[in-house]
Each structure stands twice: as structure tokens, then as C-alpha cells.
Design an enzyme around this catalytic site. Sequence first.
Site, PDB file in Angstrom:
ATOM      1  N   LYS A 189       0.855  -1.185   0.000  1.00  0.00           N
ATOM      2  CA  LYS A 189       0.000   0.000   0.000  1.00  0.00           C
ATOM      3  C   LYS A 189       0.895   1.240   0.000  1.00  0.00           C
ATOM      4  CE  LYS A 189      -2.190   1.554   3.741  1.00  0.00           C
ATOM      5  NZ  LYS A 189      -2.026   2.995   3.832  1.00  0.00           N
TER       6      LYS A 189
ATOM      7  N   PHE B 293      -5.048   6.843  -1.557  1.00  0.00           N
ATOM      8  CA  PHE B 293      -5.221   8.299  -1.565  1.00  0.00           C
ATOM      9  C   PHE B 293      -6.515   8.695  -0.861  1.00  0.00           C
ATOM     10  CE2 PHE B 293      -2.313   7.764  -5.294  1.00  0.00           C
ATOM     11  CZ  PHE B 293      -1.211   8.283  -4.634  1.00  0.00           C
ATOM     12  N   LYS B 294      -7.169   7.715  -0.256  1.00  0.00           N
ATOM     13  CA  LYS B 294      -8.432   7.989   0.460  1.00  0.00           C
ATOM     14  C   LYS B 294      -9.233   9.053  -0.285  1.00  0.00           C
ATOM     15  CE  LYS B 294      -6.839   6.383   4.918  1.00  0.00           C
ATOM     16  NZ  LYS B 294      -5.393   6.213   4.626  1.00  0.00           N
ATOM     17  N   VAL B 295      -9.494   8.735  -1.541  1.00  0.00           N
ATOM     18  CA  VAL B 295     -10.123   9.684  -2.461  1.00  0.00           C
ATOM     19  C   VAL B 295     -11.476  10.134  -1.889  1.00  0.00           C
ATOM     20  CG1 VAL B 295     -10.846  10.026  -4.841  1.00  0.00           C
ATOM     21  CG2 VAL B 295      -8.966   8.444  -4.336  1.00  0.00           C
TER      22      VAL B 295
ATOM     23  N   SER C 135      -9.280   3.202  12.032  1.00  0.00           N
ATOM     24  CA  SER C 135      -8.736   2.410  13.138  1.00  0.00           C
ATOM     25  C   SER C 135      -8.289   3.220  14.352  1.00  0.00           C
ATOM     26  CB  SER C 135      -7.532   1.602  12.631  1.00  0.00           C
ATOM     27  OG  SER C 135      -6.525   2.480  12.163  1.00  0.00           O
TER      28      SER C 135
ATOM     29  N   PRO D 112      -6.378  -2.395   8.662  1.00  0.00           N
ATOM     30  CA  PRO D 112      -5.195  -1.749   9.239  1.00  0.00           C
ATOM     31  C   PRO D 112      -5.316  -1.580  10.750  1.00  0.00           C
ATOM     32  CG  PRO D 112      -6.642  -0.080   8.347  1.00  0.00           C
ATOM     33  CD  PRO D 112      -7.367  -1.403   8.214  1.00  0.00           C
TER      34      PRO D 112
ATOM     35  N   GLY E 231      -1.905  -1.244  18.020  1.00  0.00           N
ATOM     36  CA  GLY E 231      -2.413  -2.103  19.092  1.00  0.00           C
ATOM     37  C   GLY E 231      -3.218  -3.317  18.664  1.00  0.00           C
TER      38      GLY E 231
ATOM     39  N   ALA F  57      -2.867  -9.210  14.311  1.00  0.00           N
ATOM     40  CA  ALA F  57      -3.189  -9.754  12.993  1.00  0.00           C
ATOM     41  C   ALA F  57      -4.151 -10.937  13.113  1.00  0.00           C
ATOM     42  CB  ALA F  57      -1.903 -10.178  12.282  1.00  0.00           C
TER      43      ALA F  57
END
Length: 221
Positions: free
Chosen positions: A34, A61-63, A117, A170, A176, A179
Site C-alpha cells: 500500500k 489516496f483515500k479519495v 482504526s 489496518p 495495538g 493480525a
Amino acid sequence: MERKTRIILALDVSDREEALKIAEDVSEFVDAIKVGYPLVLATGLEIIRELAEFAPIIADFKVADIPNTNRLICEQVFEVGADAVIVQGFTGRDSLDACIEVASEYRKDVFVVSEMSHPGGAEFLQPVGEAIARMAAEAGASGLVAPATRPERVKKIREIVGDKLTIISPGVGAQGGRASNAIAAGADWVIVGRSIYKAELPKKAASEIAAEIEAELRREG
Ligand code: O7M
């Protein structure tokens, strides 16, 4: 994106050489890389083309704009070789549709952020996260971004979208989250940044997270 290690590396470094070195080093343990503002603003958009040599690239780019501007941004992202783009969902269906239209022309993927997150992600975005997830599914997005820091939210989003959409998650490590918990809650991939690229031995750090995920998947059968 092929499901192997279930890790997406968030390569938020700001130096071209370092980015290429880490990408090459950890490539066997990550399914995608990413790339977002920190790296692209520091080195230029062409870094996406260079990194694509090592793994599929998700352009983060969190468009979040009007449909026409979203369309123009997505065209740039896919022209330079990205395999997917990350967009915000809160701008509404028409803005999302513009991204999905461009992505389908290029046969690429769109991931939609439903909720974030960090602690502030619970302030404004979380209350509308489920509606965003439903909209993304209806619009035909490839997947959603849901927080590994709140596995119960990943589970909820999974319940809403069923198996139709991919969930990438994410917040593992530095923020914190674990996975294995995110995968157990229904995420297909975890997104990991600092715990890998800031580790003394990034390859070892990535391999340990991959092993943790593998153990969880084995446990689930
Ligand atoms: O592992 P970290 O905390 O160093 O990095 C996490 C990466 O995921 C970093 O690139 C963030 O910008 C991104 N991210 C979040 O941490 N939280 C979110 O809710 C959403 C993202 C993200 O990737 O959005 C697409």
C-alpha cells in the site's frame, strides 16, 4: 491479489531508496504494497510503477471528492500502474460510483473506507460505517477497509457484506491490533506499516506476522 501471507505492507517511508529496498526485502512475505501520501508526496507518483515490480500496488489516496475530481484522480492512479485505489465512502454514492467506473475500465479494484482504526475513527465515521459498508456492497466495490484495532467492528462489517466483499484491515502492531484477531474476525488481509518497515529486520518482522496468521488459519481449519 493472491491470498498467500494475507499481509499488505503499508510502505509509509519518505525515501525512494529505502522504499525500494524494503519492498524487495519483504516481497516474499507480503501479498501487496500500500502506497500513500507520505511516499508519493516525497518521491513522486512514479514510485508506484517502480514498486509494482515487487508486488501489486494499492494506492491509498483515500479519495474523497466530487465525482469528476474522483474520476480524474483514479485515472492518474491506474495509468501509473496501481492495481487498486482506496477511497472514502462518506462522500456518497455518486462519488464512489465515479471511482468504480474508472476502476472497471482499467479492470482494477476499489476499496472503500467504512470506518477508521484510530481513536478518532469512533467519533464521526463509526456511526455511519455500517451504512457505508452497505453502500459499497451495492455499488460493486471490491472491498472495504475496516479497523483491526476493533475486531468486533470487522466482524460486524463482515456480517453486513457477507462473502461478497474483501475486507482489508489496518491497525495491527503499532496501533495495538493483532493480525490473528483481525483475521479471526473476518478480515481477508491485514495492513501493516511501522511494525514491518521500522523493524530492525523488516523481513523477519513480516515473516513472524505471516506465521501468526498461518497459525490462526490452521486453527480455524
Ligand atoms: O501499521 P501502521 O499503523 O504503521 O500503518 C497503518 C497504515 O494503514 C497507514 O498507512 C494508515 O494510513 C493506514 N490506515 C490506518 O491506519 N487506519 C485506517 O483506518 C485506515 C488506513 C488505511 O489504510 O486506509 C485505507
